[in-house]
Structures are given as C-alpha cells and as structure tokens.
Enzyme design. Structure first.
Site, PDB file in Angstrom:
ATOM      1  N   GLY A 153       0.823  -1.199   0.000  1.00  0.00           N
ATOM      2  CA  GLY A 153       0.000   0.000   0.000  1.00  0.00           C
ATOM      3  C   GLY A 153       0.854   1.244   0.000  1.00  0.00           C
ATOM      4  O   GLY A 153       2.050   1.200  -0.269  1.00  0.00           O
ATOM      5  N   ASN A 154       0.228   2.382   0.318  1.00  0.00           N
ATOM      6  CA  ASN A 154       0.963   3.638   0.409  1.00  0.00           C
ATOM      7  C   ASN A 154       0.347   4.509   1.489  1.00  0.00           C
ATOM      8  O   ASN A 154      -0.604   4.107   2.157  1.00  0.00           O
ATOM      9  CB  ASN A 154       1.002   4.356  -0.951  1.00  0.00           C
ATOM     10  CG  ASN A 154      -0.392   4.626  -1.491  1.00  0.00           C
ATOM     11  OD1 ASN A 154      -1.178   5.335  -0.879  1.00  0.00           O
ATOM     12  ND2 ASN A 154      -0.701   4.044  -2.654  1.00  0.00           N
ATOM     13  N   TYR A 155       0.878   5.717   1.653  1.00  0.00           N
ATOM     14  CA  TYR A 155       0.501   6.570   2.784  1.00  0.00           C
ATOM     15  C   TYR A 155      -0.679   7.499   2.505  1.00  0.00           C
ATOM     16  O   TYR A 155      -0.984   8.364   3.319  1.00  0.00           O
ATOM     17  CB  TYR A 155       1.694   7.425   3.207  1.00  0.00           C
ATOM     18  CG  TYR A 155       2.875   6.638   3.710  1.00  0.00           C
ATOM     19  CD1 TYR A 155       2.794   5.900   4.883  1.00  0.00           C
ATOM     20  CD2 TYR A 155       4.077   6.640   3.011  1.00  0.00           C
ATOM     21  CE1 TYR A 155       3.883   5.185   5.351  1.00  0.00           C
ATOM     22  CE2 TYR A 155       5.171   5.928   3.466  1.00  0.00           C
ATOM     23  CZ  TYR A 155       5.067   5.199   4.641  1.00  0.00           C
ATOM     24  OH  TYR A 155       6.148   4.500   5.102  1.00  0.00           O
ATOM     25  N   SER A 156      -1.352   7.342   1.386  1.00  0.00           N
ATOM     26  CA  SER A 156      -2.439   8.259   1.046  1.00  0.00           C
ATOM     27  C   SER A 156      -3.547   8.224   2.101  1.00  0.00           C
ATOM     28  O   SER A 156      -4.007   7.161   2.504  1.00  0.00           O
ATOM     29  CB  SER A 156      -3.023   7.899  -0.321  1.00  0.00           C
ATOM     30  OG  SER A 156      -4.143   8.708  -0.606  1.00  0.00           O
ATOM     31  N   ALA A 177      -4.235   7.326  -5.046  1.00  0.00           N
ATOM     32  CA  ALA A 177      -2.848   6.855  -5.168  1.00  0.00           C
ATOM     33  C   ALA A 177      -2.899   5.348  -5.383  1.00  0.00           C
ATOM     34  O   ALA A 177      -2.816   4.554  -4.446  1.00  0.00           O
ATOM     35  CB  ALA A 177      -2.060   7.196  -3.912  1.00  0.00           C
TER      36      ALA A 177
END
Length: 400
Positions: A207-210, A275
């Site tokens: 995943g990512n930090y969005s 994102a």
C-alpha cells in the site's frame, strides 16, 4: 450566499431548541434576516425574549398577538421568506407537516410557504426509527422539502447519530450552499480517492501513505457546486461531510478499476486523485506467511492502468483530470503523463514540498494543461480543491 436572504426559523418543543440560538447567530453573521416562529411547546425550552434579542424581531407564536384584533399573518410570512428552516423539528411536528394538521402558527406558516423548506429532525432513536416517522419524512421529501440529518448517521450500524439534530454550523452551511450559484449544476463527476491495498496474504498488503483527504475535499467541493458526485474510495478513515455524494468503497486496484470504468461512461468528468498501486503480488497466499531463515521473494505483476483506460474510453465532451505525485523531474514527468493518458489537465504535487501530500491537511500544486502551467501557493486541501474545481468548471464550460 445568505446575505440579504429572509429566513423563517421554526422552533419546536425539543431539548435541542437551545441550539436555535447558534443557528440564528450563524445566519445573522452570514447576513440573513431571521424571523422566528415558535410552537407553544418550544417556549417551554427557550424564551422568546432570548430569540428576539438575537433576531431584533418580535417572536411569532400565536395567531393573535393581542386581544385588540391584531394578528400574525402566516400568508405574509410565506410570501416574505426566501427559505423556511424548522430546527429542531420534533416527530410531532413532522407528522403534522406531512398530514396538513394546521393547529399552530408554525404549521400554518409552513402550509403557506412559497419558498424552499428545510427540516432538521430532533428526537430519540426509537422515535426516529418508528415506521410512522420514516413514512412522514418520505412524504416531506416527496413534497420537495429538504431533510438535514447528521452525516455521522453513515457510521457503524448506519443508525449512530440518527435522530440527533445536525450541528448548527452545518445547518447554516447547508442553507448557504443551497443559495450559492452552482456552476456544476447537472454535471456528473467521478472521483477516485485514497490508496489501494494489494494483498500479500490474509494479514499483509502492499500500500501507500495516502489519507484520501484531497479526494474527499474534491468530492465535497464538486457537490457544493451542484454536481452529482460518485466517489470511489480506497481504504481510508475519512468521512464525507457533504450531501449528494455517492460513495463506493473499494480495496484493490482491480476493484477501483472496475468501479471507475463502470461509472465513467455516464459521467461528464472524472478526477483521478487516488494513489493507486502500480503492482500487485503475482500470487496471494491463502494463509499467513511464516517467518523463515531464507529471504522472501514476492514477484509482482502490473495492475491495470485506470487513467490510461479512461483516457481510451473518453468521448468528446468528457473531461479527464489526473494527478501526478513526483519526487524528481516533476514537470517533465507530469507532462508526459498528460499526453500519454489523454488527460485534459493534470495536478502535480511533489514530495519535495515538505508538509504537503500524504497525511497532510495542506497541499501545494501546479495545474498543467496543453495550454500551459499554473502554479499555486501552499494552502489547505479544501482551498486546493476549490482551485482544481475552478479549472474543471472552466474546461467543462469551454472557457479554458
């Protein structure tokens, strides 16, 4: 947009009646003129003297104000007002409104009202859930009235917060939004927001930090300006505080791709703010992967490209807006993405601008189109959303 508006505020016999003072203060601060009409039961919870001091007008409660034949004309109030707001509105008053039982000054004013009517229910959950109350609210909606309910009602079981009157500042904002010119009225806008999670095993993911804050701010701004918004949201903890936003929750890129490609043909525009993960594991383990001495190798395969696919699908007249989050060669990379994916314009942000982008309440962007680039200062994401939607409205109107 409430400046100069004439508002009839109806107050009924609810413990939430004290909040009417805050509603009046908000309306007057926004430049509105307020006339209070209160039921006899309402006066048991708040005094007319208090309300009159806030509005600088005598409070209307009875048909006859004196015994000399002087009377209050509900017909004149109905013609005078630009809007009628009933807050708080009890279950009893809801029932009377829905069935035309004109046994007090407030209901007769409602029945004479030529302007839009807004209702903020206030009652306990059992009364709110009762089929009679639900039926009465549906009848009021079918009459063209507006029901203002707390957005917290969308949480948990779907009932949390239901029946509680919406907060005064949100009620005032709802009316303000109603009277604001709608440059996106009748437009259907698709927005993607937040990250996507790509499963490695039942407990781990890529995943990512969005945080989704930028996408939700865009959804609220579009809805505020009259658009019908479909918000496809990845796994985030953000709640929309705006009405008229249809939210579709997804987790993976494939789910977001399916939702976006399904809804885009019916839309006038799409803003791709999510994102999205570019890759996903080639294989997802059915059980939790245990720690081993050897290195763990996870083979990745590309996810479908949502922006590219919508760019291929885009018909004449549709507008497609992309986002580019870059760490280097920002303008060149964004320009390349704009051309390659058939975007009308692209919003560029850079991780080199500290305190913006992921998990922040601020952002600093540039808007790049085929006709040039416009750079903006750092500001809260709600204000950034306004800048982006201003550009979208220009493109949709043909005034790019």
């Amino acid at each position: 947009m409430l400046k100069g508006k004439k508002i009839v505020l109806g107050i009924t016999g609810s413990i939430a009646a004290y909040k009417a003072c805050y509603i009046i203060r908000g309306l007057v601060k926004a430049g509105a003129e307020v006339q209070v009409v209160i039921t006899p039961a309402g006066k048991e919870f708040i005094t007319p003297i208090t309300l009159s001091a806030l509005t600088q007008k005598p409070v209307v409660s009875e048909f006859f104000s004196q015994r000399d034949g002087t009377w209050n004309s509900h017909v004149k109030l109905g013609l005078w007002a630009d809007a009628m707001l009933i807050a708080p509105c009890t279950a009893s008053t809801l029932g009377k409104m829905a069935n035309g039982i004109a046994d007090n000054m407030l209901i007769t004013t409602y029945l004479s009202m030529k302007a839009p009517v807004f209702v903020a229910p206030a009652m306990d959950l059992d009364m709110y859930q009762h089929p009679t109350t639900q039926e009465n609210m549906q009848r009021l909606l079918s009459f063209g009235n507006h029901i203002i309910e707390p957005q917290s009602g969308f949480l948990a079981s779907g009932l949390e917060g239901k029946g509680r009157m919406e907060e005064p500042e949100n009620i005032v904002a709802y009316l303000d939004n109603f009277f604001e010119p709608k440059d996106l009225q009748g437009k259907k806008i698709l927005i993607t927001a937040g990250p996507t999670y790509e499963k490695i095993d039942p407990v781990r993911f890529l995943g990512n930090y969005s945080s989704g804050k930028m996408g939700f701010a865009l959804a609220e701004e579009c809805a505020r300006r009259g658009a019908e918004v479909t918000l496809v949201a990845g796994p985030v903890n953000v709640q929309s505080s705006t009405f008229n936003v249809q939210r579709i929750n997804v987790e993976s890129c494939q789910e977001m791709y399916d939702a976006a490609t399904s809804h885009f043909p019916q839309c006038d525009a799409a803003i791709l703010c999510a994102a999205v993960a570019d890759f996903r594991p080639e294989h997802t383990a059915d059980q939790k992967i245990k720690r081993k001495d050897d290195d763990l190798v996870i083979r990745l395969k590309p996810n479908p490209d949502i922006a590219a696919r919508l760019g291929e699908m885009k018909r004449q007249g549709q507008v497609l807006v992309g986002f580019a989050l870059e760490t280097n060669d920002e303008q060149a990379n964004a320009q390349h993405k704009l051309e390659k994916k058939n975007l009308d314009f692209i919003v560029l942000n850079s991780l080199r601008n500290e305190g913006t982008c992921f998990r922040s309440d601020d952002n600093q962007v540039s808007i790049i189109s085929r006709s040039g680039q416009r750079d903006y200062d750092r500001k809260p994401k709600r204000e950034v959303a306004r800048d982006i939607v201003d550009e979208l409205a220009r493109v949709l109107s043909g005034n790019e």
